[in-house]
Structures are given as structure tokens and as C-alpha cells.
Design a protein around this motif. Structure first.
Motif, PDB file in Angstrom:
ATOM      1  N   ARG A  70      33.143  -5.301 -15.518  1.00  0.00           N
ATOM      2  CA  ARG A  70      33.363  -5.857 -16.854  1.00  0.00           C
ATOM      3  C   ARG A  70      34.568  -5.236 -17.541  1.00  0.00           C
ATOM      4  O   ARG A  70      34.554  -4.952 -18.736  1.00  0.00           O
ATOM      5  CB  ARG A  70      32.095  -5.724 -17.689  1.00  0.00           C
ATOM      6  N   GLY A  71      35.639  -5.013 -16.769  1.00  0.00           N
ATOM      7  CA  GLY A  71      36.888  -4.524 -17.342  1.00  0.00           C
ATOM      8  C   GLY A  71      37.006  -3.027 -17.510  1.00  0.00           C
ATOM      9  O   GLY A  71      38.004  -2.546 -18.040  1.00  0.00           O
ATOM     10  N   VAL A  72      36.005  -2.261 -17.083  1.00  0.00           N
ATOM     11  CA  VAL A  72      36.067  -0.800 -17.182  1.00  0.00           C
ATOM     12  C   VAL A  72      36.581  -0.264 -15.850  1.00  0.00           C
ATOM     13  O   VAL A  72      35.950  -0.450 -14.820  1.00  0.00           O
ATOM     14  CB  VAL A  72      34.693  -0.198 -17.529  1.00  0.00           C
ATOM     15  N   PHE A  73      37.747   0.379 -15.891  1.00  0.00           N
ATOM     16  CA  PHE A  73      38.377   0.925 -14.688  1.00  0.00           C
ATOM     17  C   PHE A  73      38.481   2.441 -14.785  1.00  0.00           C
ATOM     18  O   PHE A  73      38.543   2.996 -15.886  1.00  0.00           O
ATOM     19  CB  PHE A  73      39.783   0.328 -14.498  1.00  0.00           C
ATOM     20  N   MET A  74      38.532   3.092 -13.632  1.00  0.00           N
ATOM     21  CA  MET A  74      38.601   4.562 -13.602  1.00  0.00           C
ATOM     22  C   MET A  74      39.772   5.112 -14.404  1.00  0.00           C
ATOM     23  O   MET A  74      39.622   6.099 -15.116  1.00  0.00           O
ATOM     24  CB  MET A  74      38.653   5.069 -12.169  1.00  0.00           C
ATOM     25  N   LYS A  75      40.936   4.482 -14.286  1.00  0.00           N
ATOM     26  CA  LYS A  75      42.111   5.020 -14.984  1.00  0.00           C
ATOM     27  C   LYS A  75      42.070   4.770 -16.483  1.00  0.00           C
ATOM     28  O   LYS A  75      42.885   5.296 -17.219  1.00  0.00           O
ATOM     29  CB  LYS A  75      43.392   4.478 -14.372  1.00  0.00           C
ATOM     30  N   ASP A  76      41.082   3.981 -16.962  1.00  0.00           N
ATOM     31  CA  ASP A  76      40.887   3.794 -18.407  1.00  0.00           C
ATOM     32  C   ASP A  76      40.153   4.976 -19.021  1.00  0.00           C
ATOM     33  O   ASP A  76      40.017   5.067 -20.235  1.00  0.00           O
ATOM     34  CB  ASP A  76      40.059   2.534 -18.692  1.00  0.00           C
ATOM     35  N   ILE A  77      39.637   5.850 -18.176  1.00  0.00           N
ATOM     36  CA  ILE A  77      38.828   6.995 -18.607  1.00  0.00           C
ATOM     37  C   ILE A  77      39.554   8.258 -18.156  1.00  0.00           C
ATOM     38  O   ILE A  77      39.638   8.529 -16.962  1.00  0.00           O
ATOM     39  CB  ILE A  77      37.421   6.935 -17.972  1.00  0.00           C
ATOM     40  N   GLY A  78      40.084   9.002 -19.102  1.00  0.00           N
ATOM     41  CA  GLY A  78      40.832  10.209 -18.757  1.00  0.00           C
ATOM     42  C   GLY A  78      40.255  11.440 -19.428  1.00  0.00           C
ATOM     43  O   GLY A  78      39.979  11.427 -20.628  1.00  0.00           O
ATOM     44  N   THR A  92      41.205   4.110 -22.765  1.00  0.00           N
ATOM     45  CA  THR A  92      42.125   3.001 -22.961  1.00  0.00           C
ATOM     46  C   THR A  92      41.478   1.744 -22.390  1.00  0.00           C
ATOM     47  O   THR A  92      40.417   1.802 -21.759  1.00  0.00           O
ATOM     48  CB  THR A  92      43.482   3.247 -22.261  1.00  0.00           C
ATOM     49  N   GLY A  93      42.134   0.617 -22.592  1.00  0.00           N
ATOM     50  CA  GLY A  93      41.725  -0.635 -21.957  1.00  0.00           C
ATOM     51  C   GLY A  93      40.261  -0.969 -22.130  1.00  0.00           C
ATOM     52  O   GLY A  93      39.676  -0.829 -23.209  1.00  0.00           O
ATOM     53  N   GLY A  94      39.654  -1.417 -21.024  1.00  0.00           N
ATOM     54  CA  GLY A  94      38.268  -1.852 -21.038  1.00  0.00           C
ATOM     55  C   GLY A  94      37.282  -0.771 -21.402  1.00  0.00           C
ATOM     56  O   GLY A  94      36.224  -1.054 -21.983  1.00  0.00           O
ATOM     57  N   ALA A  95      37.580   0.484 -21.083  1.00  0.00           N
ATOM     58  CA  ALA A  95      36.672   1.582 -21.444  1.00  0.00           C
ATOM     59  C   ALA A  95      36.611   1.748 -22.960  1.00  0.00           C
ATOM     60  O   ALA A  95      35.523   1.902 -23.533  1.00  0.00           O
ATOM     61  CB  ALA A  95      37.106   2.881 -20.774  1.00  0.00           C
TER      62      ALA A  95
END
Length: 137
Positions: A70-78, A92-95
Motif C-alpha cells: 500500500r505504498g509503504v517502502f523500506m526507503k521511506d522509513i529512515g 517520507t512518501g507512503g510511510a
């Protein structure tokens, strides 16, 4: 009020195997530039450093109820460090969108993160708190 919790346990040797097999391609695909720099600054414990961050990404995705869908990607979470040195997340992004979606109106989300490792394990635990915003005069 607490609106979500998540935890994850990651095997450090699994991350080391991915580093050995895929190298920078794996790092670029999964970790932010800040996380890669942190890992590179710790050459003797790089896999453990990255494993804790990998666990944090997994814990967050569980807390918000999506996993990596649902748009949550690993690189959106830092994982980043606050001025105090405590770890927290930059989203960022989906997260960021998913966190906003689960935050009740009139509140702001605050992410609390703790990381630990004891070879061969790395662990992350996340608590997402909703704090009531001050009312406008």
C-alpha cells in the motif's frame, strides 16, 4: 495516547550475507543515504548497525498495519538520531502518508524507537503516540 506499536527481530548474519552477496546494490535498495553513512562509519559492526535499522523499518511497517504494501517502502522509513542521540524515524512518501492516515484529527504523531543488538540478533521496538495539538485561540 498510544495508537500503534511494532517490533521486529532481525538476524545480523542474514544482513551480512546480503551485504556479501549484493553489496552496494542491497544497501541502496533498502537503506537511506544517512543509514548507509552510519553503517560505513562502523566497519567492524556494519552488519549489526544496518540490521538494527532493517528491524526498525519492519517494526514501523507492522505498527502502521501495512507491512511493505500500500505504498509503504523500506526507503521511506529512515532511522535518524535526535539531537540527544536517541534514534527516531524520518518518514517520507507512503510511510509518512500512512502515519498521517492513522493519526486522529487534532493530534500529531510522535514515533518512539529503541534499538538493540546482541550478536546474532538485532531488535527494534516502536511506539507511536498521538499527542493532542494545542487548540487555536
Amino acid at each position: 495516547m498510544i495508537i500503534a506499536i511494532g517490533s521486529d527481530l532481525c538476524n545480523i548474519e542474514r544482513i551480512q550475507n546480503s551485504l556479501n552477496r549484493f553489496g552496494e546494490k542491497f544497501e541502496r535498495r533498502v537503506f537511506t543515504e544517512i543509514e548507509q553513512a552510519k553503517g560505513n562509519s562502523r566497519p567492524f559492526t556494519k552488519a549489526g548497525t544496518l540490521a538494527k535499522r532493517f528491524a526498525a523499518k519492519e517494526a514501523f511497517s507492522k505498527a502502521v498495519g501495512t507491512g511493505f504494501k500500500r505504498g509503504v517502502f523500506m526507503k521511506d522509513i529512515g532511522v535518524v538520531n535526535a539531537r540527544s542521540g536517541a534514534p527516531t524515524l524520518a518518514l517520507t512518501g507512503g510511510a509518512a502518508e500512512r502515519l498521517a492516515a492513522i493519526t486522529p484529527p487534532g493530534h500529531e504523531a510522535v514515533v518512539h524507537l529503541t534499538l538493540t543488538d546482541d550478536h546474532p540478533w538485532a531488535q527494534a521496538f516502536i511506539v507511536i503516540e498521538a499527542r493532542k495539538l494545542p487548540e487555536a485561540p
